[in-house]
Design a protein around this motif. Structure first.
Motif, PDB file in Angstrom:
ATOM      1  N   VAL A 131       6.974   5.767  -3.964  1.00 56.28           N
ATOM      2  CA  VAL A 131       7.008   5.466  -2.523  1.00 56.28           C
ATOM      3  C   VAL A 131       5.677   5.857  -1.890  1.00 56.28           C
ATOM      4  O   VAL A 131       5.117   5.110  -1.075  1.00 56.28           O
ATOM      5  N   ALA A 132       5.141   6.993  -2.279  1.00 58.24           N
ATOM      6  CA  ALA A 132       3.838   7.417  -1.743  1.00 58.24           C
ATOM      7  C   ALA A 132       2.739   6.427  -2.135  1.00 58.24           C
ATOM      8  O   ALA A 132       1.846   6.127  -1.338  1.00 58.24           O
ATOM      9  N   ARG A 133       2.793   5.874  -3.322  1.00 55.93           N
ATOM     10  CA  ARG A 133       1.779   4.927  -3.783  1.00 55.93           C
ATOM     11  C   ARG A 133       1.928   3.565  -3.121  1.00 55.93           C
ATOM     12  O   ARG A 133       0.999   2.756  -3.132  1.00 55.93           O
ATOM     13  N   ALA A 134       3.058   3.315  -2.493  1.00 55.05           N
ATOM     14  CA  ALA A 134       3.242   2.062  -1.756  1.00 55.05           C
ATOM     15  C   ALA A 134       2.288   1.979  -0.567  1.00 55.05           C
ATOM     16  O   ALA A 134       2.047   0.896  -0.038  1.00 55.05           O
ATOM     17  N   ASP A 135       1.705   3.116  -0.167  1.00 54.06           N
ATOM     18  CA  ASP A 135       0.735   3.151   0.926  1.00 54.06           C
ATOM     19  C   ASP A 135      -0.696   3.316   0.426  1.00 54.06           C
ATOM     20  O   ASP A 135      -1.594   3.609   1.219  1.00 54.06           O
ATOM     21  N   ASP A 136      -0.914   3.129  -0.870  1.00 52.69           N
ATOM     22  CA  ASP A 136      -2.254   3.297  -1.448  1.00 52.69           C
ATOM     23  C   ASP A 136      -3.228   2.299  -0.823  1.00 52.69           C
ATOM     24  O   ASP A 136      -2.838   1.192  -0.432  1.00 52.69           O
ATOM     25  N   VAL A 137      -4.493   2.673  -0.759  1.00 54.97           N
ATOM     26  CA  VAL A 137      -5.511   1.783  -0.194  1.00 54.97           C
ATOM     27  C   VAL A 137      -5.816   0.598  -1.107  1.00 54.97           C
ATOM     28  O   VAL A 137      -6.280  -0.440  -0.633  1.00 54.97           O
ATOM     29  N   ASP A 138      -5.550   0.736  -2.394  1.00 58.26           N
ATOM     30  CA  ASP A 138      -5.870  -0.333  -3.340  1.00 58.26           C
ATOM     31  C   ASP A 138      -4.671  -1.266  -3.528  1.00 58.26           C
ATOM     32  O   ASP A 138      -3.560  -0.805  -3.832  1.00 58.26           O
ATOM     33  N   PRO A 139      -4.880  -2.578  -3.380  1.00 56.09           N
ATOM     34  CA  PRO A 139      -3.756  -3.510  -3.513  1.00 56.09           C
ATOM     35  C   PRO A 139      -3.142  -3.547  -4.915  1.00 56.09           C
ATOM     36  O   PRO A 139      -1.943  -3.788  -5.049  1.00 56.09           O
ATOM     37  N   ARG A 140      -3.930  -3.270  -5.953  1.00 56.63           N
ATOM     38  CA  ARG A 140      -3.352  -3.257  -7.317  1.00 56.63           C
ATOM     39  C   ARG A 140      -2.350  -2.123  -7.462  1.00 56.63           C
ATOM     40  O   ARG A 140      -1.328  -2.281  -8.135  1.00 56.63           O
ATOM     41  N   VAL A 141      -2.623  -1.006  -6.832  1.00 56.58           N
ATOM     42  CA  VAL A 141      -1.694   0.124  -6.884  1.00 56.58           C
ATOM     43  C   VAL A 141      -0.422  -0.231  -6.119  1.00 56.58           C
ATOM     44  O   VAL A 141       0.691   0.017  -6.594  1.00 56.58           O
ATOM     45  N   ARG A 142      -0.577  -0.822  -4.938  1.00 54.39           N
ATOM     46  CA  ARG A 142       0.601  -1.225  -4.161  1.00 54.39           C
ATOM     47  C   ARG A 142       1.416  -2.273  -4.905  1.00 54.39           C
ATOM     48  O   ARG A 142       2.656  -2.249  -4.878  1.00 54.39           O
ATOM     49  N   TYR A 143       0.735  -3.193  -5.579  1.00 52.47           N
ATOM     50  CA  TYR A 143       1.412  -4.226  -6.379  1.00 52.47           C
ATOM     51  C   TYR A 143       2.301  -3.579  -7.444  1.00 52.47           C
ATOM     52  O   TYR A 143       3.480  -3.904  -7.571  1.00 52.47           O
ATOM     53  N   TRP A 144       1.731  -2.637  -8.198  1.00 57.83           N
ATOM     54  CA  TRP A 144       2.509  -1.981  -9.250  1.00 57.83           C
ATOM     55  C   TRP A 144       3.567  -1.061  -8.660  1.00 57.83           C
ATOM     56  O   TRP A 144       4.631  -0.870  -9.262  1.00 57.83           O
ATOM     57  N   ALA A 145       3.315  -0.517  -7.489  1.00 57.13           N
ATOM     58  CA  ALA A 145       4.348   0.290  -6.831  1.00 57.13           C
ATOM     59  C   ALA A 145       5.570  -0.581  -6.523  1.00 57.13           C
ATOM     60  O   ALA A 145       6.711  -0.158  -6.730  1.00 57.13           O
ATOM     61  N   ALA A 146       5.328  -1.794  -6.052  1.00 56.79           N
ATOM     62  CA  ALA A 146       6.446  -2.705  -5.761  1.00 56.79           C
ATOM     63  C   ALA A 146       7.277  -2.958  -7.015  1.00 56.79           C
ATOM     64  O   ALA A 146       8.502  -2.819  -6.992  1.00 56.79           O
ATOM     65  N   TRP A 147       6.619  -3.327  -8.098  1.00 62.56           N
ATOM     66  CA  TRP A 147       7.355  -3.600  -9.342  1.00 62.56           C
ATOM     67  C   TRP A 147       8.023  -2.342  -9.874  1.00 62.56           C
ATOM     68  O   TRP A 147       9.142  -2.397 -10.405  1.00 62.56           O
TER      69      TRP A 147
END
Length: 187
Positions: A131-147
């Motif tokens: 959940v914390a990584r869902a707010d990451d500045v990098d879109p690749r991190v947010r992408y993997w957080a979603a999955w």
């Protein structure tokens, strides 16, 4: 393998696996030499070799774990990916701790690899990390957080996924939308 880890149909990797089978002791010695090499790509190949030779991570978990602090982000990202496989079962609590630490690494490729590797972790505290990584500045991190938040029943996961479904990045929105089961037309 340093110059081409994904040649035509991965035949090079298959050839190397045959060599591992034919000369296991020599292969192990050479792979451990690669892990200690000065060149980052050689270290990555060595880490791959260790994860193959010690499939379950029961004998050589240490060199992989130590590489989590390698100065080269590519090597650290490879460590995260390796610990997300069966190799991480060699020391599950240590693997989990390294992966969680990887989610806050300075390099986005390490964070995204760690978040992707945590996808299969059933540990409840992992949900908070994702959940914390869902707010990451990098879109690749947010992408993997979603999955990686898929199939987590916690309400915090759903709220993070709903935020990601409206993300500025189309890939992130698409991933979150698919995890939430939203119709494609609303993405």
């Amino acid at each position: 393998m340093v110059s081409d880890r994904n040649d035509d149909g991965d035949t090079l990797q298959l050839d190397v696996l045959d060599l591992f089978d034919a000369w296991p002791e020599t292969s192990l010695r050479l792979v451990l030499d690669c892990v200690a090499a000065d060149d980052a790509m050689t270290r990555s190949v060595g880490l791959w070799g260790v994860s193959i030779i010690d499939f379950g991570g029961t004998k050589y978990f240490g060199p992989i774990a130590a590489a989590a602090s390698d100065p080269e982000p590519r090597v650290r990202a490879d460590v995260m990916s390796t610990l997300g496989t069966i190799f991480g079962t060699g020391d599950p609590s240590r693997a989990l701790a390294i992966l969680i630490a990887g989610t806050v690494d300075a390099a986005p490729e390490v964070r995204s690899a760690a978040v992707a590797a945590l996808q299969s972790s059933p540990d409840d505290m992992v949900t908070d990390v994702l959940v914390a990584r869902a707010d990451d500045v990098d879109p690749r991190v947010r992408y993997w957080a979603a999955w990686s938040l898929a199939r987590r029943p916690v309400c915090e996961a759903r709220a993070a996924l709903e935020r990601l479904a409206t993300d500025e990045n189309a890939d992130v929105r698409d991933a979150a939308g698919k995890v939430l089961g939203l119709p494609t037309s609303s993405l």
